[in-house]
Structures are given as C-alpha cells and as structure tokens.
Design a protein around this motif. Structure first.
Motif, PDB file in Angstrom:
ATOM      1  N   ALA A 250      -6.273  16.195  -6.488  1.00  0.00           N
ATOM      2  CA  ALA A 250      -6.270  14.830  -5.957  1.00  0.00           C
ATOM      3  C   ALA A 250      -6.445  13.847  -7.099  1.00  0.00           C
ATOM      4  O   ALA A 250      -7.126  14.142  -8.086  1.00  0.00           O
ATOM      5  N   SER A 251      -5.818  12.682  -6.966  1.00  0.00           N
ATOM      6  CA  SER A 251      -5.969  11.619  -7.955  1.00  0.00           C
ATOM      7  C   SER A 251      -6.692  10.431  -7.312  1.00  0.00           C
ATOM      8  O   SER A 251      -6.371  10.022  -6.199  1.00  0.00           O
ATOM      9  N   THR A 252      -7.670   9.907  -8.043  1.00  0.00           N
ATOM     10  CA  THR A 252      -8.435   8.733  -7.567  1.00  0.00           C
ATOM     11  C   THR A 252      -7.967   7.448  -8.246  1.00  0.00           C
ATOM     12  O   THR A 252      -8.631   6.427  -8.160  1.00  0.00           O
TER      13      THR A 252
ATOM     14  N   GLY B 144      -5.427  -5.963  -8.109  1.00  0.00           N
ATOM     15  CA  GLY B 144      -5.558  -6.960  -7.047  1.00  0.00           C
ATOM     16  C   GLY B 144      -4.809  -6.594  -5.784  1.00  0.00           C
ATOM     17  O   GLY B 144      -4.281  -7.467  -5.087  1.00  0.00           O
ATOM     18  N   ARG B 145      -4.768  -5.287  -5.483  1.00  0.00           N
ATOM     19  CA  ARG B 145      -4.073  -4.841  -4.281  1.00  0.00           C
ATOM     20  C   ARG B 145      -4.898  -3.778  -3.581  1.00  0.00           C
ATOM     21  O   ARG B 145      -5.800  -3.167  -4.147  1.00  0.00           O
ATOM     22  N   ASN B 146      -4.547  -3.519  -2.319  1.00  0.00           N
ATOM     23  CA  ASN B 146      -5.221  -2.500  -1.529  1.00  0.00           C
ATOM     24  C   ASN B 146      -4.994  -1.122  -2.157  1.00  0.00           C
ATOM     25  O   ASN B 146      -3.863  -0.776  -2.493  1.00  0.00           O
ATOM     26  N   PRO B 147      -6.066  -0.294  -2.314  1.00  0.00           N
ATOM     27  CA  PRO B 147      -5.906   1.007  -2.957  1.00  0.00           C
ATOM     28  C   PRO B 147      -4.872   1.901  -2.277  1.00  0.00           C
ATOM     29  O   PRO B 147      -4.122   2.621  -2.943  1.00  0.00           O
ATOM     30  N   ARG B 148      -4.822   1.853  -0.954  1.00  0.00           N
ATOM     31  CA  ARG B 148      -3.861   2.715  -0.262  1.00  0.00           C
ATOM     32  C   ARG B 148      -2.431   2.270  -0.565  1.00  0.00           C
ATOM     33  O   ARG B 148      -1.530   3.107  -0.710  1.00  0.00           O
ATOM     34  N   GLU B 149      -2.247   0.968  -0.674  1.00  0.00           N
ATOM     35  CA  GLU B 149      -0.933   0.418  -1.033  1.00  0.00           C
ATOM     36  C   GLU B 149      -0.520   0.919  -2.422  1.00  0.00           C
ATOM     37  O   GLU B 149       0.626   1.326  -2.649  1.00  0.00           O
ATOM     38  N   ILE B 150      -1.479   0.866  -3.347  1.00  0.00           N
ATOM     39  CA  ILE B 150      -1.222   1.323  -4.720  1.00  0.00           C
ATOM     40  C   ILE B 150      -0.858   2.801  -4.721  1.00  0.00           C
ATOM     41  O   ILE B 150       0.077   3.234  -5.402  1.00  0.00           O
ATOM     42  N   ALA B 151      -1.610   3.584  -3.938  1.00  0.00           N
ATOM     43  CA  ALA B 151      -1.355   5.020  -3.861  1.00  0.00           C
ATOM     44  C   ALA B 151       0.061   5.298  -3.356  1.00  0.00           C
ATOM     45  O   ALA B 151       0.750   6.196  -3.853  1.00  0.00           O
TER      46      ALA B 151
ATOM     47  N   PRO C 195      -5.001   3.151 -16.973  1.00  0.00           N
ATOM     48  CA  PRO C 195      -6.102   4.083 -16.698  1.00  0.00           C
ATOM     49  C   PRO C 195      -5.605   5.521 -16.613  1.00  0.00           C
ATOM     50  O   PRO C 195      -4.421   5.780 -16.346  1.00  0.00           O
ATOM     51  N   ASP C 196      -6.535   6.470 -16.854  1.00  0.00           N
ATOM     52  CA  ASP C 196      -6.141   7.878 -16.753  1.00  0.00           C
ATOM     53  C   ASP C 196      -5.919   8.261 -15.293  1.00  0.00           C
ATOM     54  O   ASP C 196      -6.299   7.541 -14.372  1.00  0.00           O
ATOM     55  N   ALA C 197      -5.336   9.420 -15.081  1.00  0.00           N
ATOM     56  CA  ALA C 197      -4.894   9.834 -13.753  1.00  0.00           C
ATOM     57  C   ALA C 197      -6.046  10.145 -12.794  1.00  0.00           C
ATOM     58  O   ALA C 197      -5.864  10.157 -11.584  1.00  0.00           O
ATOM     59  N   GLY C 198      -7.216  10.414 -13.314  1.00  0.00           N
ATOM     60  CA  GLY C 198      -8.372  10.695 -12.457  1.00  0.00           C
ATOM     61  C   GLY C 198      -8.167  11.906 -11.566  1.00  0.00           C
ATOM     62  O   GLY C 198      -8.389  11.854 -10.358  1.00  0.00           O
TER      63      GLY C 198
ATOM     64  N   GLY D   2      -7.218   8.986   3.342  1.00  0.00           N
ATOM     65  CA  GLY D   2      -8.398   8.125   3.296  1.00  0.00           C
ATOM     66  C   GLY D   2      -8.076   6.750   2.764  1.00  0.00           C
ATOM     67  O   GLY D   2      -7.021   6.171   3.051  1.00  0.00           O
ATOM     68  N   PRO D   3      -8.966   6.202   1.925  1.00  0.00           N
ATOM     69  CA  PRO D   3      -8.779   4.835   1.422  1.00  0.00           C
ATOM     70  C   PRO D   3      -7.738   4.725   0.319  1.00  0.00           C
ATOM     71  O   PRO D   3      -7.403   3.625  -0.102  1.00  0.00           O
ATOM     72  N   GLY D   4      -7.231   5.878  -0.176  1.00  0.00           N
ATOM     73  CA  GLY D   4      -6.226   5.794  -1.227  1.00  0.00           C
ATOM     74  C   GLY D   4      -6.188   6.991  -2.165  1.00  0.00           C
ATOM     75  O   GLY D   4      -5.728   6.865  -3.304  1.00  0.00           O
ATOM     76  N   PHE D   5      -6.651   8.155  -1.699  1.00  0.00           N
ATOM     77  CA  PHE D   5      -6.530   9.377  -2.498  1.00  0.00           C
ATOM     78  C   PHE D   5      -5.074   9.844  -2.487  1.00  0.00           C
ATOM     79  O   PHE D   5      -4.404   9.785  -1.453  1.00  0.00           O
TER      80      PHE D   5
END
Length: 586
Positions: free
Chosen positions: A47-49, A59-66, A31-34, A86-89
């Motif tokens: 910021a990147s989403t 299949g993982r928590n967004p904050r973990e991915i961030a 996916p693109d960087a958002g 926040g949740p993963g910004f």
C-alpha cells in the motif's frame, strides 16, 4: 518487489505532475512513495500512503489524489490490480507472475535470501557478555550472549563490517577477593582449618577450582608466603575460568574476535587512563574539588558530575570505562554497541556523556538487557539442585540445550524480562515455540526426500548454484539439505497455479523476510526473527494442511514442491541469524 512497487508509484506521481494533474508548487523534489505492507492481506500486498501525505501541499482531497496517481501506475506483469481504499490508500495486489518470481528469487539466492548491503560496510563493534572472570556466568550473561551474537549476525547480513568483543574485567578488587577465596579453599583442602571471611566468594565453584589447583600443583603452596600464594592463585584461577568461559561460549555458538583485557588500560607510562584524562582536561571537562578530579558530565545531560580520580589518587571504574571506550573509537569504529545488564541502567547517561566529550556523540548505543526469570511448570526456580546456589548459564544449557536456550532468550525484546519455563522449553510439542519452528523445517526436508525422483529430473546446473549459496551462508553446525528444484528460466513462470489462499498467504509471508531482517538489524531487535519464524511455520503448516503437494500416486506438484523448498530456505536463513540449527529430521 518493494523496490518495483516504489518505482511504479513514484513514476506514476511524476507522470501526474508532468501532465499538470497535480501541482506541488515551486518544489522540484517530490515525496517518496510511502510503501508499506497492509496489516490485513485483504487490503493488498503493498500500500502507498503518498496521497495522504501530500494532500495539504497539493491542496486536494487525498482520495482524489490517489485516484489520479493510480491512473498513471504503469500496467505491469507484477501487479494484478490497484484499488483505492479508505481516505486515500493506494492498495496494490501482486499478480500470479510476481508471486512466482518471489519463489524463484528465494530458490536462486538460497541462504543469501534476506541479506542486503544497506549497512554499506559501516564499521561496527558489538561488545557483550563481558563477565568478570572470577566465577560461573549467570543466566543474564546467557541472554546477553544470545542477543549480542544475533545482533552481530543481523548487522553482518545487512552489509555492516562487524567485530565482536568481550571486555575482560580482570582488574580491581574482585580479582583480589577471588585470589584470597581460592587460597583459603586450597589451604582447607590441604588439611587446614579455615573460616571463610564473609567478603570472600562462597560458591561451590571456588572449591572446585581449588581442587583442580591442588590436583595440579599438590601441596607446594601451603608453606609459601600468603602474598605469593594469592598472586599465583589469582593468575592461575583467572586463566582457568577464562579458558572455560571461552570454550563454553564457543560450544554455545558464540565466538569473539577480540578479548580485551581491562588490565591493559593500566599499563605503560602514561597509561591509557591518564591519556584519556589529558584529552578531557584539554576539552575543559575536568575540574578539581576536595582533592578529587571530577568530570562535568552535566554538560551533556547527566544529572550530576562524576569523580574520575579519587582524593587518594586511585581511579574510579568510570575512568577506566572512558579510557576503554576511547580505545574503541581510536580503533576506527563508527558505531559501538554495548549490551549491559539491567543493573547498569543508571550508568547510561554518564557513558553517553563520555562518548560526546570524546567527540563521538551519537556513535555509542547502550542496550539494556532485562532479567531472566526461570520457571518449571509455572513454579519459580530459585536455586540449582546440584549446588543449592543460583542456576548458572551453563546449567541451563545442560538441561534444555543450546538451541532452546538461545531461542527463548531471543523471544522477547531487550526491554522486556524473559519468563523461561524449563519444562516447556524441553517439550517436543507445538506448545514449545522452538520445537514448532524446527519441526516445520524438518517436515519440509522429509517431504523433499520423498520427492527425490522429482528433484533429480530438474536442472543439475541450477542445483549447483543453490548449493553454493547454501554452503556459503550456512554455519558450521547447521548443515542444510541443499535441495533445488528449477532453473532460473522456468521459475519465472511459477505462480500461474499459486491461486489457493493458503499458497498466496505463505508467499506473502516469505516475501516479508528481507524487510524483517533489515528492520531487526536497524532496531537491534532479534525478537523480530523469532516472531517471523513462528508466523512462517504457522503459514506453512496451514498451507500443507490445505494444499496437496504429493498425490495418491506419489507424484509431486512441482510448483508446490518449489514453494515448500522456498519455505525451507527462508526458515534456515532465519535460524542462521538466530544462531540455532536447522534439523533435517526430528
């Protein structure tokens, strides 16, 4: 800078996948960087989403991915720090070096700052104003003139190949009524006792035109047959009105590449309308009913079919409009933009149907410009003091000036009505938004003049480069100061002293301009430029109030002076796209 940040995040994602820390399954396209700008500056410059958008796939928590992605973001001179919020910004804060690079980029590009090539040379036509040549333009025409011209400027600035067109409605019943109205007023001026029929044009402008004709041709037409006189006056009046319209629009800063005469659609054998009907017939879109020829616009979503040829054999206005748009497409335009008044709203579906039937679905965009309400100190203005009739576009410009008229017309999106207060538009105060933004530009010019001794010490070769940029972009009536402050090698070090919150806020606002231009062009939304200009002026005034540019001994802080000049350039570039002057003194 946005491209740099996008690259850093995209490379970090690829590195995390390569290291086996993130698994996108069988897909090879990541996916693109958002990348987007946080509304609140405390949340970073960018910021990147991406973590939020790919959580389900990974299949993982967004904050973990961030957290994983942020570890792989390459340490760069441009990024001071990266934070997860926040949740993963993924929030990124620019470094002092990057802030200095933004200032340097503006100084280097001059008035080309904000322009791009995203349009990739797409051939676009913008048709606007298109008033009937039988009388003065109303204030709605003025709004469409400002909108169309600014849209064309935006599209040009973003790399489109743009042509401006005015469609002259010089055929039809209104021209006959105009001719009869002129003829009767002329006879009255020559001593005749005339009762003007109700269907004739009653405005004072008809008498003014008749007086000009009488002055020019005397009473030679009094005894001539009515049909001869009306034919002659139709052409003479048409020529006079059109010439005045062209001159006034030019003085307003609006020029057209093409003035297309509706009459040409009826010329030749077969004429353009008949050729267009043949194309629609071949496509199976026409049918006969009660002696008339109908167009199956319902095949394309219209609420009912439309008549193109009446039972008496005459064409409807719609038939001519379809032929006109076929002519546009035949000229090779890939995108056609029409700006119409609010009274044309019901015409949209059938015109889009026509474009689709001609094989150009999606290529026609119809912008509906809403009405203009005039006020004076909050009280509605209905009539002209001079004529007792409607206030015309020309009278409005005479009262408040071309710049104020343009700016106020552009402050609202096209789908909103404009409440235009004549008293406020004429004020020289912060309550008048155009005065506020132009004053910011003039204030910077004054500051730069005071620091002439500092400017003279700096690179003359780079000055010449900046002047070339400025002179290439500036409109004929918008003469810039053409100042420049630093050579390319030294400006890269700007920013080491840009630590004050007012400085960083101003640089952040300056950095938004290229995105604003691209968005305004994409959405055909010039009001984004006026909003930006007001926000930039506010950021500059705040900076100037809190950051000393010149000390008590008249010694200039060169970095802050450079920031002032970058602001001047950006304001001027925005003004060029709006079509207003960038005054050096006020």
């Amino acid at each position: 800078m946005k491209d740099t940040v996008e690259r850093l995040v995209s490379d970090a994602l690829a590195a995390a996948v390569s290291a086996g820390e993130l698994d996108f399954g069988d897909t090879t396209e990541l996916p693109d960087a958002g990348i987007e700008r946080p509304r609140d500056a405390e949340h970073g410059d960018w910021a990147s989403t991406i973590a939020l958008r790919c959580a389900k796939q990974v299949g993982r928590n967004p904050r973990e991915i961030a957290e994983i992605i942020s570890i792989h973001i390459e340490r760069s001179d441009d990024i001071e720090r990266v934070e997860i919020a926040g949740p993963g910004f993924i929030n990124m804060y620019l470094s002092a070096t990057a802030r200095g690079a933004i200032v340097a980029d503006i100084l280097t590009r001059g008035l080309a700052y904000g322009s791009s090539h995203v349009g990739a040379g797409q051939k676009v036509q913008v048709e606007f104003v298109s008033a009937n040549p039988v009388g003065p333009m109303h204030v709605g025409h003025g709004r469409w003139a400002a909108l169309g011209d600014s849209m064309a400027r935006l599209l040009t600035a973003t790399g489109h190949n743009v042509e401006r067109e005015f469609y002259i409605n010089d055929a039809g019943v209104q021209m006959d009524i105009f001719a009869r109205s002129l003829s009767l007023r002329y006879l009255e001026l020559c001593g005749g006792i005339i009762a003007m029929p109700e269907e004739c044009y009653q405005g004072a402008y008809v008498r003014d035109l008749a007086e000009q004709i009488k002055e020019r041709e005397g009473e030679a037409w009094v005894e001539r047959p009515e049909s001869e006189r009306e034919t002659h006056f139709r052409e003479l009046g048409y020529e006079m009105v059109l010439e005045h319209m062209q001159k006034f629009l030019h003085d307003f800063g609006v020029d057209f590449d093409v003035w297309f005469s509706e009459r040409t659609l009826y010329e030749g054998e077969p004429n353009a309308i008949e050729r267009t009907l043949d194309v629609l017939q071949e496509g199976g879109y026409l049918y006969e009913h009660e002696g008339a020829r109908w167009f199956r616009t319902t095949d394309f979503g219209d609420d009912k079919d439309r008549v193109l040829v009446k039972a008496d054999g005459s064409y409807t206005y719609f038939a001519a409009d379809i032929a006109y748009h076929k002519d546009k497409f035949d000229r090779g335009f890939e995108r056609i933009i029409n700006i119409w008044g609010a009274d044309h709203h019901g015409y949209v579906a059938r015109m889009l149907a026509a474009a689709a039937a001609l094989g150009h679905e999606g290529a026609l965009e119809l912008v509906i410009g809403q009405l203009v309400n005039l006020f004076r100190d909050g009280v509605p203005v209905r009539m002209s003091k001079r004529t007792g009739e409607m206030v015309t576009f020309e009278e409005l410009v005479d009262e408040v000036g071309a710049d104020a008229t343009r700016y106020w017309f552009l402050r609202r999106s096209t789908d909103q009505q404009v409440d235009f207060d004549l008293a406020v538009a004429a004020e020289q105060s912060a309550d008048n938004p155009i005065y506020y933004v132009q004053y910011a530009h003039a204030r910077i010019c004054s500051l730069l003049r005071k620091c002439e001794h500092t400017r003279r010490r700096l690179s003359s070769s780079h000055c010449a480069t900046i002047r070339a940029h400025d002179q290439k972009q500036v409109a004929p009536r918008q003469i810039g100061l053409h100042s420049c402050l630093h050579d390319a090698s030294s400006t890269r070090n700007f920013g080491e002293e840009y630590t004050h919150t007012a400085e960083t806020a101003l640089i952040r606002k300056l950095s938004e301009f290229p995105d604003i231009v691209e968005l305004a062009a994409r959405d055909l939304a010039p009001h984004k430029l006026t909003h930006f200009a007001e926000e930039l002026a506010a950021a500059f005034h705040h900076f100037y109030a809190h950051c000393r540019v010149i000390d008590e001994e008249s010694v200039a802080n060169e970095e802050r002076l450079a920031l002032c000049d970058a602001t001047r350039i950006t304001l001027h570039a925005a003004f060029n796209l709006i079509g207003i002057a960038a005054p050096e003194r006020m």
